[in-house]
Structures are given as C-alpha cells and as structure tokens.
Design a protein around this motif. Structure first.
Motif, mmCIF file in Angstrom:
data_model
loop_
_atom_site.group_PDB
_atom_site.id
_atom_site.type_symbol
_atom_site.label_atom_id
_atom_site.label_comp_id
_atom_site.label_asym_id
_atom_site.label_seq_id
_atom_site.Cartn_x
_atom_site.Cartn_y
_atom_site.Cartn_z
ATOM 1 N N LEU A 1 0.855 -1.180 0.000
ATOM 2 C CA LEU A 1 0.000 0.000 0.000
ATOM 3 C C LEU A 1 0.898 1.240 0.000
ATOM 4 N N PRO A 2 1.331 1.699 -1.180
ATOM 5 C CA PRO A 2 2.231 2.846 -1.258
ATOM 6 C C PRO A 2 1.509 4.160 -0.964
ATOM 7 N N LYS A 3 2.269 5.235 -0.918
ATOM 8 C CA LYS A 3 1.659 6.550 -0.713
ATOM 9 C C LYS A 3 0.674 6.863 -1.828
ATOM 10 N N GLN A 4 1.028 6.465 -3.037
ATOM 11 C CA GLN A 4 0.131 6.616 -4.181
ATOM 12 C C GLN A 4 0.550 5.616 -5.251
ATOM 13 N N VAL A 5 -0.412 5.102 -6.001
ATOM 14 C CA VAL A 5 -0.110 4.192 -7.094
ATOM 15 C C VAL A 5 0.291 5.000 -8.333
ATOM 16 N N ASN A 6 0.871 4.315 -9.301
ATOM 17 C CA ASN A 6 1.343 4.942 -10.541
ATOM 18 C C ASN A 6 2.414 5.991 -10.281
ATOM 19 N N ASN A 7 3.154 5.798 -9.208
ATOM 20 C CA ASN A 7 4.307 6.628 -8.859
ATOM 21 C C ASN A 7 5.544 5.826 -9.244
ATOM 22 N N PRO A 8 6.442 6.349 -10.088
ATOM 23 C CA PRO A 8 7.584 5.560 -10.564
ATOM 24 C C PRO A 8 8.429 4.956 -9.451
ATOM 25 N N TYR A 9 8.601 5.682 -8.380
ATOM 26 C CA TYR A 9 9.382 5.176 -7.255
ATOM 27 C C TYR A 9 8.736 3.931 -6.653
ATOM 28 N N PHE A 10 7.432 4.004 -6.385
ATOM 29 C CA PHE A 10 6.744 2.867 -5.768
ATOM 30 C C PHE A 10 6.479 1.750 -6.771
ATOM 31 N N ASP A 11 6.369 2.073 -8.037
ATOM 32 C CA ASP A 11 6.283 1.006 -9.036
ATOM 33 C C ASP A 11 7.546 0.159 -9.004
ATOM 34 N N THR A 12 8.688 0.823 -8.808
ATOM 35 C CA THR A 12 9.953 0.097 -8.719
ATOM 36 C C THR A 12 10.045 -0.698 -7.425
ATOM 37 N N SER A 13 9.754 -0.052 -6.297
ATOM 38 C CA SER A 13 9.881 -0.737 -5.007
ATOM 39 C C SER A 13 8.924 -1.910 -4.884
ATOM 40 N N ASP A 14 7.683 -1.723 -5.337
ATOM 41 C CA ASP A 14 6.659 -2.748 -5.154
ATOM 42 C C ASP A 14 6.708 -3.814 -6.244
ATOM 43 N N ASN A 15 6.585 -3.380 -7.480
ATOM 44 C CA ASN A 15 6.439 -4.338 -8.578
ATOM 45 C C ASN A 15 7.753 -4.983 -9.009
ATOM 46 N N GLN A 16 8.859 -4.265 -8.807
ATOM 47 C CA GLN A 16 10.140 -4.802 -9.239
ATOM 48 C C GLN A 16 11.019 -5.244 -8.074
ATOM 49 N N GLY A 17 10.531 -5.050 -6.864
ATOM 50 C CA GLY A 17 11.239 -5.511 -5.679
ATOM 51 C C GLY A 17 10.381 -6.421 -4.830
ATOM 52 N N GLY A 18 9.216 -5.910 -4.414
ATOM 53 C CA GLY A 18 8.333 -6.697 -3.566
ATOM 54 C C GLY A 18 7.756 -7.917 -4.267
ATOM 55 N N LYS A 19 7.309 -7.735 -5.492
ATOM 56 C CA LYS A 19 6.688 -8.843 -6.219
ATOM 57 C C LYS A 19 7.632 -10.022 -6.422
ATOM 58 N N PRO A 20 8.873 -9.807 -6.915
ATOM 59 C CA PRO A 20 9.791 -10.948 -7.048
ATOM 60 C C PRO A 20 10.061 -11.646 -5.717
ATOM 61 N N ALA A 21 10.137 -10.878 -4.632
ATOM 62 C CA ALA A 21 10.365 -11.486 -3.327
ATOM 63 C C ALA A 21 9.201 -12.388 -2.934
ATOM 64 N N VAL A 22 7.980 -11.894 -3.101
ATOM 65 C CA VAL A 22 6.795 -12.683 -2.750
ATOM 66 C C VAL A 22 6.725 -13.945 -3.605
ATOM 67 N N GLU A 23 7.086 -13.835 -4.857
ATOM 68 C CA GLU A 23 7.104 -15.008 -5.736
ATOM 69 C C GLU A 23 8.152 -16.020 -5.273
ATOM 70 N N GLU A 24 9.273 -15.535 -4.757
ATOM 71 C CA GLU A 24 10.320 -16.440 -4.268
ATOM 72 C C GLU A 24 9.837 -17.293 -3.114
ATOM 73 N N GLN B 1 1.238 -14.654 -2.321
ATOM 74 C CA GLN B 1 0.330 -13.989 -3.256
ATOM 75 C C GLN B 1 0.548 -12.479 -3.153
ATOM 76 N N TYR B 2 1.046 -11.889 -4.225
ATOM 77 C CA TYR B 2 1.400 -10.469 -4.227
ATOM 78 C C TYR B 2 0.266 -9.603 -4.765
ATOM 79 N N ALA B 3 0.116 -8.404 -4.187
ATOM 80 C CA ALA B 3 -0.813 -7.403 -4.731
ATOM 81 C C ALA B 3 -0.317 -6.019 -4.353
ATOM 82 N N GLN B 4 -0.724 -5.031 -5.132
ATOM 83 C CA GLN B 4 -0.483 -3.628 -4.808
ATOM 84 C C GLN B 4 -1.799 -2.881 -4.949
ATOM 85 N N THR B 5 -2.088 -2.018 -4.006
ATOM 86 C CA THR B 5 -3.292 -1.208 -4.073
ATOM 87 C C THR B 5 -3.018 0.116 -3.392
#
Length: 353
Positions: free
Chosen positions: A54-77, A81-85
């Motif tokens: 749950l980032p400060k705001q979605v569609n923010n490049p910083y949080f897209d990187t932290s969540d989708n390119q960092g958090g998601k791979p970790a959860v998959e490892e 079940q990963y989600a962002q909202t």
C-alpha cells in the motif's frame, strides 16, 4: 561526510541486473536462525501468504519500482500472493479505506508507506487485531501502530548526504538554497528536513542559507510549478534540494529548459532512469538514493518473516531476506537497508531502475 557505498552499490548492481533480466529464484532462507522469542524454530516462511503493498500513491515511478520490481519478485520467491493497491493521490487520510478493506479480506501482510503517521494508525491497529502483520517502508508510523519498519537509510545519513551534495554543487561561495518536498505531512520528509536544518547549522555550511521549504505533494505538475515559483520569488537562489523522486524529476525538467540551467544547482533523491538525461546535460551534478527495488524486496521478506513466526519485531531478532542476506532488527522494530548511494555522470549508466 563521505557517503558510504559498498553494500548499497552491490545490491543496486544486483537489482539493475534483475530489472533487466527478470528476477531469479533465490533461497527463501529456510535455514535462518529463528532468533529469540518466536514460534518457528525452523525459520521457514509459510507458503501462500497474502502480501499487499500500500504505497503513498499508485502509478508513482518510485513505488512502481519498489513494489512491482522488488516486492513482487520477493513474494514469488517464497511462494506467496502479491498485490499492490492504494490511492491515486498522496493525501493524509487516503489510505485508511484501503487498510480497512485489506483487513476485511484477511490479508496476512500489509506493507504500507504512510502518508501521515497519525491518520492511518487507528485502521492499522484494527488490522493488527484482526491478524495482519503490518510493515511500514519508506515512511513510518508510530511504532505501536505496526510490527516493523523497513528504513531505507538512517534519517541522519540522508540529511547529511543531501547537504553535502548541495554544498559541493553550489561551491565555496555558498548562497541561498531551498527545499522542494513531497507532502507537508510525510513523516520521512519532515524528519529529513529537520535534520538538514541541523546539518546546515554546522560551521562548514555557514555560507548556505535555507530560504524556503515548499511542497509539490508528490505530483509532477505541482512540483514543476513550485520549482518555477521558487526561482520567481528568490532570484538569487543558488540551489534546490528535492528529497522526493517526483519532485527532483519535475524540478530538473524545469531547470533544464530555463535560463537557470547550470546557474541553480539541483540535488535530492531520485532514480537513475528519471534523471539520466539531466545528469548528462549538466542540470544535476549528483544525487542520491537507496535502491527502491531492494527496499520493496526487504519489506516483503520482513513481512513474511513476521507472518511466519520467524521474528516478532523485537530488537536483536534475525532473519534472512533472500539475496540480500541476513538482517537484524533494531530498536522499535526497525530494519535498516543501508546507506545512501551517490549517482554521478561517471556511474549513472551502470544502473537501470
């Protein structure tokens, strides 16, 4: 202050490769020392954990990187079940309804970058009571409202790095400087700003004068306008510090297309892909950041370790965060990623995030 780079540089290089080639499966840390006071002696992360960012705001490049390119791979490892909202605007109370919904849905781990340390506390406390583990990252709440805080770097380290960078950029003559921040209620931003003021009081920075702090609300257009307004109000301004990825990119865009390029120095916290062209055209001499993908990755593993009983949030407990290795919880459940890393024209092409 010399900005230490060894560990963060190594992880940043790993993340840059991962973002190019895709995340590779890593050891989930099943052999981790479980630490003291927990109920999972094997240190094994449970499979199937529901982990939502749950980032400060979605569609923010910083949080897209932290969540989708960092958090998601970790959860998959660790086979979760990963989600962002989250909200589209970073307002103080915008996250509350999302927390309530996630709690009702039985989410195991809520990982939140708080827009306001007070506004979300009530709903987070209720989510904890309902069984969710709460991890803050990027921007903290009060310690009693969550289980752990993944801190990207110490506030003191960030403040010292920002003042050193603007001092180096402006030069020995010094002059007026300003701060372009995110939202007025952002916990991390306010902590950094206060510590930057403390840093500016040191004798070595006596020629720098902070004349204004303005807020772009982590919105590109507003941040652009605030940068423009600073130069209109303070024609003798020598430098701007923007400790927010949205703000520094907007300010760089404004300066690069104005008569102030090269005359007004800009530094802050940003990502290489955002600022590459502005570093190369001389608008920005240097800027700093931790690796946001590593931040999200560590936050995911911290939440999984909590939800699996490997740690409880007590100081001194240890857990393994996949490829990043072992971490130890500090006071008030804080997990420290590392020190800021300085990006310049000489190294920026080594990174892709």
């Amino acid at each position: 202050m010399r900005i230490r780079r060894t560990r963060v540089a190594a992880t940043a290089v790993l993340a840059a490769v991962a973002l190019t080639l895709g995340a590779c499966a890593e050891d989930t840390g099943s052999g981790t020392d479980a630490g003291s006071g927990n109920g999972n002696a094997s240190g094994t992360i449970k499979e199937g954990l529901k982990v939502t960012f749950l980032p400060k705001q979605v569609n923010n490049p910083y949080f897209d990187t932290s969540d989708n390119q960092g958090g998601k791979p970790a959860v998959e490892e660790f086979k979760g079940q990963y989600a962002q909202t989250g909200p589209s605007e970073a307002s103080p109370s915008a996250q509350v309804s999302y927390i309530n919904t996630l709690s009702q849905q039985g989410t195991d781990v809520i990982i939140i970058a708080a827009n306001d340390q007070d506004a979300v506390c009530g709903s987070l406390t209720e989510a904890k009571a309902a069984g969710a583990k709460i991890v803050t990252y990027d921007s903290d709440t009060k310690p009693e409202c969550r289980d752990a805080f993944v801190n990207q770097a110490t506030s003191e380290g960030i403040a010292q790095a920002q003042i050193k960078l603007i001092s180096d950029a402006v030069g020995s003559e010094g002059g007026e400087i300003a701060i372009l921040s995110a939202t007025a209620n952002a916990t991390n931003q306010n902590a950094w700003i206060e510590l930057m003021k403390t840093e500016l009081a040191k004798p070595e920075y006596s020629k720098l004068k902070l004349v204004a702090t303005v807020y772009g609300d982590d919105q590109d257009e507003k941040s652009f306008q605030e940068a423009q307004g600073l130069l209109s109000k303070y024609p003798n301004l020598k430098g701007i510090i923007s400790p927010t990825t949205v703000g520094i990119a907007a300010a760089a865009r404004y300066l690069s297309g104005s008569s102030y390029q090269g005359k007004v120095q800009l530094t802050g916290l940003g990502t290489p892909n955002q600022l590459r062209e502005y570093v190369k055209d001389g608008t920005v001499k240097a800027f700093a950041l931790w690796n946001p993908a590593d931040l999200g990755y560590l936050a995911a593993y911290t939440g999984a370790a909590l939800a699996s009983g490997i740690i409880t949030g007590k100081e001194g407990e240890k857990f393994t965060a996949g490829k990043l290795g072992e971490f130890t919880l500090g006071a008030n459940g804080e997990v420290l990623l590392g020190d800021p890393f300085e990006f310049t024209a000489s190294n920026i092409d080594q990174f892709n995030f």
